[in-house]
Design an enzyme around this catalytic site. Structure first.
Site, PDB file in Angstrom:
ATOM      1  N   TYR A  53       0.812  -1.206   0.000  1.00  0.00           N
ATOM      2  CA  TYR A  53       0.000   0.000   0.000  1.00  0.00           C
ATOM      3  C   TYR A  53       0.854   1.269   0.000  1.00  0.00           C
ATOM      4  CZ  TYR A  53      -4.221  -2.749   0.998  1.00  0.00           C
ATOM      5  OH  TYR A  53      -5.275  -3.625   0.922  1.00  0.00           O
TER       6      TYR A  53
ATOM      7  N   LYS B  55       4.520 -13.909   6.068  1.00  0.00           N
ATOM      8  CA  LYS B  55       4.697 -14.854   4.968  1.00  0.00           C
ATOM      9  C   LYS B  55       6.185 -14.930   4.621  1.00  0.00           C
ATOM     10  CE  LYS B  55       2.869 -17.678   1.902  1.00  0.00           C
ATOM     11  NZ  LYS B  55       2.373 -19.003   2.312  1.00  0.00           N
TER      12      LYS B  55
ATOM     13  N   ASP C  23      -1.518 -17.229   5.470  1.00  0.00           N
ATOM     14  CA  ASP C  23      -2.514 -18.038   4.790  1.00  0.00           C
ATOM     15  C   ASP C  23      -3.027 -19.163   5.688  1.00  0.00           C
ATOM     16  OD1 ASP C  23       0.043 -19.083   4.663  1.00  0.00           O
ATOM     17  OD2 ASP C  23      -0.155 -19.881   2.639  1.00  0.00           O
TER      18      ASP C  23
ATOM     19  N   ASP D 243      -5.449  -6.080   6.388  1.00  0.00           N
ATOM     20  CA  ASP D 243      -6.654  -5.719   5.663  1.00  0.00           C
ATOM     21  C   ASP D 243      -7.483  -6.964   5.350  1.00  0.00           C
ATOM     22  OD1 ASP D 243      -8.495  -4.176   4.339  1.00  0.00           O
ATOM     23  OD2 ASP D 243      -7.187  -3.626   2.679  1.00  0.00           O
TER      24      ASP D 243
ATOM     25  N   ASP E  64     -11.111  -8.490   7.366  1.00  0.00           N
ATOM     26  CA  ASP E  64     -12.350  -8.689   6.614  1.00  0.00           C
ATOM     27  C   ASP E  64     -12.848 -10.129   6.755  1.00  0.00           C
ATOM     28  OD1 ASP E  64     -12.197  -6.082   5.792  1.00  0.00           O
ATOM     29  OD2 ASP E  64     -12.481  -6.522   3.670  1.00  0.00           O
TER      30      ASP E  64
END
Length: 326
Positions: free
Chosen positions: A120, A167, A199, A223, A227
């Site tokens: 971002y 990750k 993940d 983010d 969600d």
């Protein structure tokens, strides 16, 4: 003491849920002066700028900012606004409320999301036709800042479980740095923590969210994972957030502008009102923040409810009920 609050409704249902939060804050009561600013798609069409300098200045000068929702111009509005207030930490609680049909009613999580870099950072380019790149930025300083904030948050709010999401098995240099720095912060504090591949963490959150408390995340992971957690508790209409900097902060619901229901008066104001409660906490009005949360929880439990939660009430009716509880 009077606090100046910048109010920026933004797009879509932001225009409906932001006034709802103001109504609740005025019933709290705390001495606020509200200064209104414009931003978003309609402002871009009218002025040529999605985030006018006047609105930037309003947010920069205020004690805190309430922001509603960003539409198509999100990258040109909310990301710069977070920068204007010096925000480096995005705090996203995901809590299952009594009376709602949550997928996982034992969920009580808080995502502490790095807010300034990662993908971002906005460093994208087109090398040639059909070939584009996005540069992922991870720095030691920002990683340390978010890790310290996350461990402090867990300690101050009674969370025993801290997880560092990463990750680093694939992004060995960037997430390797993020993980190393976050682990070193935990070790310096002799804190108990776990690490998890982001993940794999997504799967485990769905199955056993009760095993997690505070999750410290790089920007994009925070983010996405927050969600996902919204789906566990009943939807994005229930998730507030805070964008916190050293001297300023911005508060916004996690949901977007929801153009499919904008203007219909049926948007769930809970996330926006809970964001206002987080603002009360930030400004030192913890008791008032607790009262607002209790009122929201009572209405979520007993009704009325908006259609996204299986009810048939509108935004105004739910807001009025919360004000009545206060």
């Amino acid at each position: 003491m009077t606090h100046e609050i910048a109010v920026i409704p933004g797009d879509g249902i932001g225009q409906e849920v932001t006034p709802a939060a103001i109504d609740v804050l005025e019933a709290a009561p705390v001495d606020f002066e509200f200064v209104h600013g414009d931003a978003g798609d309609a402002v871009l069409e009218e002025t040529g700028e999605a985030l006018p300098q006047e609105t930037r200045d309003i947010a920069a000068d205020a004690d805190a900012t309430l922001f509603g929702a960003a539409g198509e111009t999100a990258a040109d509005v909310i990301l710069p606004l977070r920068s204007v207030v010096g925000s480096f930490a995005n705090v996203r609680p995901a809590h299952a409320y009594p009376g709602l049909d949550a997928v996982q009613p034992q969920t009580d999580l808080v995502f502490i999301r790095e807010n300034t870099e990662g993908v971002y950072a906005g460093i994208e380019s087109e090398i040639t036709d059909g070939v584009t790149t996005c540069t992922r930025v991870i720095t030691e300083e920002a990683s340390r800042d978010i890790a310290e904030f996350g461990f402090d948050y867990a300690n101050q709010n009674g969370y025993d479980d801290v997880t560092i999401a990463h990750k680093a098995n694939v992004m060995r240099t960037t997430d390797g740095l993020f993980l190393d720095v976050a682990e070193s912060v935990g070790d310096e504090r002799s804190a108990d923590y776990d690490t998890a591949l982001m993940d794999a963490l997504a799967m485990h959150l769905i199955k056993h969210p009760e095993e997690y408390g505070v999750v410290i995340c790089p920007n994009l992971a925070g983010d996405m994972l927050s969600d996902l957690a919204a789906g566990l508790v009943g939807g994005l209409g229930l998730l507030p957030s805070a964008n916190v900097g050293p001297d300023n902060a911005l508060f916004e619901p996690v949901h977007g502008s929801a153009p499919d229901i904008a203007g219909q008066g049926v948007a769930n104001p809970s996330a926006m009102i809970l964001s206002a409660a987080m603002m009360l906490d930030h400004l030192g009005y913890g008791e008032e923040g607790d009262r607002v949360r209790a009122a929201v929880e009572d209405v979520l439990d007993s009704g009325p409810r908006t259609p996204d939660l299986g009810g048939d009430a509108g935004t105004e009716a739910v807001t009025d009920a919360i004000v009545d509880r206060l």
